[in-house]
Design a protein around this motif. Structure first.
Motif, PDB file in Angstrom:
ATOM      1  N   THR A  11      41.053  35.509  37.779  1.00  0.00           N
ATOM      2  CA  THR A  11      41.921  36.487  38.446  1.00  0.00           C
ATOM      3  C   THR A  11      42.520  35.956  39.738  1.00  0.00           C
ATOM      4  O   THR A  11      43.301  36.647  40.379  1.00  0.00           O
ATOM      5  N   THR A  40      45.727  37.064  36.197  1.00  0.00           N
ATOM      6  CA  THR A  40      46.304  38.299  36.735  1.00  0.00           C
ATOM      7  C   THR A  40      47.439  37.915  37.691  1.00  0.00           C
ATOM      8  O   THR A  40      47.579  36.738  38.057  1.00  0.00           O
ATOM      9  N   VAL A  63      45.101  43.735  36.316  1.00  0.00           N
ATOM     10  CA  VAL A  63      43.673  43.829  36.667  1.00  0.00           C
ATOM     11  C   VAL A  63      43.085  45.149  36.172  1.00  0.00           C
ATOM     12  O   VAL A  63      43.705  46.202  36.296  1.00  0.00           O
ATOM     13  N   ASP A  65      39.666  47.241  36.997  1.00  0.00           N
ATOM     14  CA  ASP A  65      38.580  47.195  37.977  1.00  0.00           C
ATOM     15  C   ASP A  65      37.654  48.388  37.760  1.00  0.00           C
ATOM     16  O   ASP A  65      38.135  49.515  37.632  1.00  0.00           O
ATOM     17  N   VAL A  82      36.289  43.497  39.195  1.00  0.00           N
ATOM     18  CA  VAL A  82      37.445  42.965  38.453  1.00  0.00           C
ATOM     19  C   VAL A  82      37.034  42.329  37.131  1.00  0.00           C
ATOM     20  O   VAL A  82      37.902  42.029  36.311  1.00  0.00           O
ATOM     21  N   THR A  85      38.390  43.275  33.788  1.00  0.00           N
ATOM     22  CA  THR A  85      39.612  42.656  33.235  1.00  0.00           C
ATOM     23  C   THR A  85      39.293  41.862  31.969  1.00  0.00           C
ATOM     24  O   THR A  85      40.144  41.663  31.114  1.00  0.00           O
TER      25      THR A  85
END
Ligand code: UPG
Length: 414
Positions: A11, A40, A63, A65, A82, A85
């Motif tokens: 991410t 992301t 994302v 979360d 996160v 994801t």
């Protein structure tokens, strides 16, 4: 095989470094499957182009979360929300079957046989073996499963705040239903279990197939000396010999295959006017911006006090990397700080010690057109080494340590 893929997630640019090493390790061991990385929007465009030289597919997703601060606080890992994801991997329906691998894993041999397994196959978690670890798992992309997972997350949340708690609740019969879905621990060997059960590691460790650097400290948080090829150990941590071996393996791949790609990126970025002129002692010096990826791989330079006069911001590579303004090049070569012409052999010191305001320095500095500055960490003196020994800080990473590590690795990898 084009309808099966190894999939990972990154991410941000930091986790991308792990993803790149993982991807490269899969390539080194000649996987016949596709390589895909989920990223992301936060991942930089430069990093995306580097990723695309290792992965077949770089797929941007938004994302997800868990925003579950309460459970994440129990794990003391607020950043892991996160990891929801990861659920996006079920949307990759152009593949019929995939193996997900965390960005902090590394394959030690070809593991394509994982595709013989069915959804949902995973290895036990070392902390609670009736749960699986979600760092390596076999799954079948399906929008139906994806929607069910999101619905389950909305209704029940995750008992640990991350994807692992959620997936364990969702695939709750994993522990008992089908032993075929239990991957051997060797496919997801947490690097810390090397010291939690030493005899088992000594007995089985040579067959390890995937090592997982799980926990808060990742391989990229260590420092590595590019010249000596040694992982530099923090005084306060006591990694075992085997953990250091795995870390050294990670860093070998990073420095041999990934760093050149990042350096190429850095050069391209530099050519887009990333140099600036800086003036000291009446002499104009060209300072080059060091890419954060390159800077973070360099050992912390022990700067003599007087270098602060030259660039007060130049301290550790991390600090250098975190500052937006241009910084000096840091080069871990040998002792002393040196001022040299770029095309002059670097073994040839121009000034020793440097940065003292001498007329000789100004004279020579005026006579050369371009300067580059190298901050070079001093070698510890025999007295320093003795003092460390007396304080109980032995030099486990002594002169020939890397040779030992390599020998050991060769022994259990072949
Ligand atoms: N990740 C990111 N960005 C982040 C954090 C995580 O891309 O900011 C990805 C990355 O692929 C990483 C993975 O998510 O490897 C898991 O996160 P990590 O920081 O590696 O967590 P660990 O503590 O090592 O992992 C345990 C499990 C892992 C699970 C996680 C949260 O091994 O599979 O995802 O806990 O439940």
């Amino acid at each position: 095989v084009t309808d099966q893929a190894f999939v990972t997630l990154a991410t941000d640019d930091v986790y991308c470094q792990g993803a790149l090493v993982l991807g490269q390790s899969l390539r080194n061991h000649k996987t016949s499957r596709k390589l895909a990385v989920l990223i992301t929007p936060e991942v930089s465009s430069g990093m995306r182009s580097v990723l695309s030289s290792v992965f077949d597919e770089v797929i941007e997703v938004s994302v997800l979360d868990s925003a579950d601060s309460v459970h994440l606080a129990l794990m003391q890992r607020p950043e892991l929300g996160v990891t929801f994801t990861k659920l996006r991997c079920w949307t990759l329906t152009h593949y019929s079957k995939c193996v997900f691998m965390d960005a902090d894993t590394l394959v030690l041999c070809n593991v394509d046989e994982l595709f013989d397994r069915e959804e949902f196959s995973a290895a036990p978690d070392s902390g609670w073996p009736d749960c699986f670890n979600s760092g390596v798992f076999v799954f079948r992309p399906s929008l139906k499963t994806y929607r069910l997972l999101l619905q389950f997350a909305a209704e029940h949340g995750s008992f640990d705040g991350g994807d692992q708690g959620l997936l364990n609740s969702f695939f709750s019969n994993w522990a008992t239903a089908d032993i075929g879905k239990h991957l051997p621990f060797l496919y997801n060997l947490s690097s810390s279990s090397v010291y939690t059960y030493v005899p088992a590691f000594n007995h089985f460790g040579r067959d390890a197939k995937v090592v997982h650097f799980l926990g808060a400290t990742k391989p990229w948080n260590y420092k590595y000396n590019l010249q000596t090829k040694r992982v530099m150990q923090d005084d306060t941590t006591a990694e075992s010999f085997h953990q250091l071996s795995f870390l050294a393996l990670w860093w070998n791949i990073y420095s041999a295959s990934i760093l050149p790609l990042l350096e190429k990126l850095q050069k391209m970025e530099e050519s887009e006017s990333e140099e600036c002129k800086h003036s000291f002692n009446g002499v104009e010096v060209t300072l080059k911006k060091v890419s954060p990826y390159v800077a973070s791989s360099l050992p912390k330079p022990e700067l003599p006090e007087q270098t602060n006069d030259v660039n007060p911001s130049a301290r550790s590579p991390e600090e250098l990397a975190s500052r937006a303004r241009p910084v000096c090049e840091v080069e871990p070569r040998d002792s002393n700080v040196r001022l040299s012409e770029p095309d002059r052999p670097s073994e040839q010191p121009v000034f020793q010690p440097a940065f003292q305001e001498t007329s000789e320095m100004n004279e020579v500095a005026h006579s050369i057109s371009e300067l580059s500055i190298h901050f070079i960490p001093a070698k510890p003196s025999p007295e320093d080494e003795r003092r460390k020994w007396e304080e109980g800080r032995m030099d486990y990473m002594g002169k020939d340590a890397f040779e030992h590590i390599k020998k050991k690795l060769d022994a259990f990898l072949h």
